[in-house]
Scaffold this motif. Structure first.
Motif, PDB file in Angstrom:
ATOM      1  N   TRP A  15       0.688  -1.146   0.181  1.00 44.91           N
ATOM      2  CA  TRP A  15      -0.029  -0.027   0.006  1.00 44.91           C
ATOM      3  C   TRP A  15       0.639   1.189   0.116  1.00 44.91           C
ATOM      4  N   GLU A  16       2.197   1.147   0.307  1.00 49.36           N
ATOM      5  CA  GLU A  16       3.130   2.295   0.407  1.00 49.36           C
ATOM      6  C   GLU A  16       3.523   2.531  -1.303  1.00 49.36           C
ATOM      7  N   ILE A  17       3.063   3.510  -1.747  1.00 50.35           N
ATOM      8  CA  ILE A  17       3.337   3.809  -3.060  1.00 50.35           C
ATOM      9  C   ILE A  17       4.152   5.107  -3.370  1.00 50.35           C
ATOM     10  N   GLY A  18       4.372   5.532  -2.375  1.00 46.48           N
ATOM     11  CA  GLY A  18       5.431   6.976  -2.390  1.00 46.48           C
ATOM     12  C   GLY A  18       4.521   8.024  -2.648  1.00 46.48           C
ATOM     13  N   ARG A  19       3.299   8.145  -2.613  1.00 46.99           N
ATOM     14  CA  ARG A  19       2.399   9.216  -2.797  1.00 46.99           C
ATOM     15  C   ARG A  19       0.768   8.782  -2.542  1.00 46.99           C
ATOM     16  N   PRO A  20       0.023   9.857  -2.407  1.00 48.92           N
ATOM     17  CA  PRO A  20      -1.334   9.241  -2.261  1.00 48.92           C
ATOM     18  C   PRO A  20      -2.076   8.560  -3.249  1.00 48.92           C
ATOM     19  N   GLN A  21      -2.951   7.914  -2.908  1.00 44.92           N
ATOM     20  CA  GLN A  21      -3.641   6.833  -3.969  1.00 44.92           C
ATOM     21  C   GLN A  21      -4.398   8.062  -5.025  1.00 44.92           C
ATOM     22  N   PRO A  22      -4.153   7.736  -6.175  1.00 46.70           N
ATOM     23  CA  PRO A  22      -4.714   8.718  -7.452  1.00 46.70           C
ATOM     24  C   PRO A  22      -6.237   9.022  -7.035  1.00 46.70           C
ATOM     25  N   ALA A  23      -7.087   7.962  -6.594  1.00 47.34           N
ATOM     26  CA  ALA A  23      -8.359   8.458  -6.405  1.00 47.34           C
ATOM     27  C   ALA A  23      -8.548   9.413  -5.366  1.00 47.34           C
ATOM     28  N   LEU A  24      -7.795   9.485  -4.275  1.00 50.74           N
ATOM     29  CA  LEU A  24      -7.750  10.631  -3.326  1.00 50.74           C
ATOM     30  C   LEU A  24      -7.039  11.848  -3.781  1.00 50.74           C
ATOM     31  N   GLY A  31     -12.484  18.979  -2.598  1.00 47.19           N
ATOM     32  CA  GLY A  31     -13.121  17.833  -1.787  1.00 47.19           C
ATOM     33  C   GLY A  31     -12.848  18.232  -0.247  1.00 47.19           C
ATOM     34  N   VAL A  32     -11.825  18.980   0.147  1.00 47.70           N
ATOM     35  CA  VAL A  32     -11.188  18.903   1.414  1.00 47.70           C
ATOM     36  C   VAL A  32     -11.668  20.152   2.310  1.00 47.70           C
ATOM     37  N   ARG A  33     -12.540  19.977   3.251  1.00 48.06           N
ATOM     38  CA  ARG A  33     -12.738  20.976   3.944  1.00 48.06           C
ATOM     39  C   ARG A  33     -11.544  21.174   5.192  1.00 48.06           C
ATOM     40  N   GLY A  34     -11.465  22.401   5.662  1.00 50.64           N
ATOM     41  CA  GLY A  34     -10.498  22.502   6.609  1.00 50.64           C
ATOM     42  C   GLY A  34     -10.774  23.541   7.622  1.00 50.64           C
ATOM     43  N   PRO A  35      -9.929  23.951   8.425  1.00 48.79           N
ATOM     44  CA  PRO A  35      -8.273  23.673   8.351  1.00 48.79           C
ATOM     45  C   PRO A  35      -7.977  22.297   8.926  1.00 48.79           C
ATOM     46  N   LYS A  36      -8.889  21.483   9.646  1.00 48.34           N
ATOM     47  CA  LYS A  36      -8.429  20.391  10.596  1.00 48.34           C
ATOM     48  C   LYS A  36      -8.699  19.155   9.711  1.00 48.34           C
ATOM     49  N   VAL A  37      -7.778  18.245   9.324  1.00 51.34           N
ATOM     50  CA  VAL A  37      -7.727  16.975   8.686  1.00 51.34           C
ATOM     51  C   VAL A  37      -7.165  15.793   9.407  1.00 51.34           C
ATOM     52  N   LEU A  38      -8.046  14.780   9.450  1.00 52.92           N
ATOM     53  CA  LEU A  38      -7.640  13.485   9.980  1.00 52.92           C
ATOM     54  C   LEU A  38      -7.199  12.466   9.067  1.00 52.92           C
ATOM     55  N   ASP A  39      -6.280  11.757   9.098  1.00 55.79           N
ATOM     56  CA  ASP A  39      -5.917  10.764   8.279  1.00 55.79           C
ATOM     57  C   ASP A  39      -5.551   9.436   9.206  1.00 55.79           C
ATOM     58  N   LEU A  40      -6.626   8.642   8.924  1.00 55.96           N
ATOM     59  CA  LEU A  40      -6.869   7.429   9.640  1.00 55.96           C
ATOM     60  C   LEU A  40      -6.065   6.270   9.010  1.00 55.96           C
ATOM     61  N   GLY A  41      -5.084   5.438   9.655  1.00 58.10           N
ATOM     62  CA  GLY A  41      -4.220   4.841   9.125  1.00 58.10           C
ATOM     63  C   GLY A  41      -3.430   5.250   8.106  1.00 58.10           C
ATOM     64  N   CYS A  42      -2.665   6.174   8.380  1.00 60.55           N
ATOM     65  CA  CYS A  42      -1.909   7.194   7.648  1.00 60.55           C
ATOM     66  C   CYS A  42      -0.677   6.468   6.740  1.00 60.55           C
ATOM     67  N   GLY A  43      -0.165   5.569   7.502  1.00 65.70           N
ATOM     68  CA  GLY A  43       0.828   4.770   6.935  1.00 65.70           C
ATOM     69  C   GLY A  43       2.275   5.712   7.289  1.00 65.70           C
ATOM     70  N   ASP A  46       2.032   9.783   3.478  1.00 69.60           N
ATOM     71  CA  ASP A  46       2.121  10.357   2.070  1.00 69.60           C
ATOM     72  C   ASP A  46       0.811  11.423   1.815  1.00 69.60           C
ATOM     73  N   LEU A  47      -0.237  10.796   2.180  1.00 71.04           N
ATOM     74  CA  LEU A  47      -1.576  11.875   1.905  1.00 71.04           C
ATOM     75  C   LEU A  47      -1.256  12.974   3.122  1.00 71.04           C
ATOM     76  N   ALA A  48      -1.046  12.358   4.306  1.00 72.92           N
ATOM     77  CA  ALA A  48      -1.088  13.615   5.454  1.00 72.92           C
ATOM     78  C   ALA A  48      -0.176  14.733   4.918  1.00 72.92           C
ATOM     79  N   CYS A  49       1.187  14.582   4.533  1.00 74.57           N
ATOM     80  CA  CYS A  49       2.117  15.521   4.131  1.00 74.57           C
ATOM     81  C   CYS A  49       1.823  16.349   2.936  1.00 74.57           C
ATOM     82  N   HIS A  57      -3.914  21.637   8.558  1.00 70.18           N
ATOM     83  CA  HIS A  57      -3.460  20.970   9.726  1.00 70.18           C
ATOM     84  C   HIS A  57      -3.813  19.504  10.017  1.00 70.18           C
ATOM     85  N   VAL A  58      -3.065  18.611   9.779  1.00 74.58           N
ATOM     86  CA  VAL A  58      -3.417  17.455   9.611  1.00 74.58           C
ATOM     87  C   VAL A  58      -2.784  16.344  10.774  1.00 74.58           C
TER      88      VAL A  58
END
Length: 195
Positions: A15-24, A31-43, A46-49, A57-58
């Motif tokens: 699952w670690e592909i070096g970048r966020p999944q293209p679908a995301l 599609g992102v409301r902010g400023p506070k975002v939660l990345d569950l199962g972040c590995g 890559d997505l959080a960064c 603010h992730v």
């Protein structure tokens, strides 16, 4: 249950592909409301960064200490924090979040016999009215023990708690034996209802 720290130690992390999944990635523009975002199962983050580089603010959560260590190194200087936590027993004092991402967590809990009910029961407490939720899961159509269906996702995120639910057929990418593999997946989008 899978020992994810051991999988990171041995490099068995398709699952670690070096970048966020293209679908995301496609959601990041609008599609992102902010400023506070939660990345569950972040590995390894890559997505959080990627989100933090866009000014969010992730908070990233993963059960594997080695993954969190790598995520913290990647996020140096960014507005992202990472914590080792079990997604079925979260302690997140900075809730509620404006957007929540689950990129592969739900499907792994379901596939490994994890406590999906405990995980799902916590999500409403992490949100407020209008919070956006995105869940990317490998579809049962992929075979090989994958279990998530469109109908299952609909039962996981029912009204009146969740609204505006949409499920789209997408692909997820995995790196297997140095080759990129495309798997059928489902992308759920829902909003926390205004009650």
């Amino acid at each position: 249950m899978t020992d994810y720290d051991e999988r990171y130690r041995t490099g068995n992390t398709p699952w670690e592909i070096g970048r966020p999944q293209p679908a995301l990635t496609a959601l990041l523009e609008h599609g992102v409301r902010g400023p506070k975002v939660l990345d569950l199962g972040c590995g390894t983050g890559d997505l959080a960064c990627t989100l933090a580089r866009r000014g969010y603010h992730v908070t990233g959560i993963d059960i594997a200490p080695l993954a969190i260590e790598k995520a913290r190194a990647k996020a140096a200087g960014l507005t992202a924090t990472f914590e080792v936590q079990d997604a079925t027993a979260l302690n997140l004092p900075h809730a509620p979040f404006d957007t929540i991402f689950d990129s592969g967590l739900l499907h792994n809990l379901h596939r490994d016999g994890g406590n999906v009910d405990a995980y799902l029961a916590q999500l409403p407490a992490l949100t407020e009215a209008g919070t956006m939720l995105y869940v990317l899961a490998i579809s049962a159509a992929a075979g090989e023990g994958w279990t998530i269906t469109r109908e299952y996702l609909q039962t996981c995120f029912p009204e009146p708690v969740w609204t505006d639910l949409k499920i789209k057929d997408v692909e997820a990418i995995a790196d297997v034996d140095d080759q990129q593999v495309r798997l059928p997946a489902l992308l759920l989008r829902a909003a926390r209802a205004y009650t």
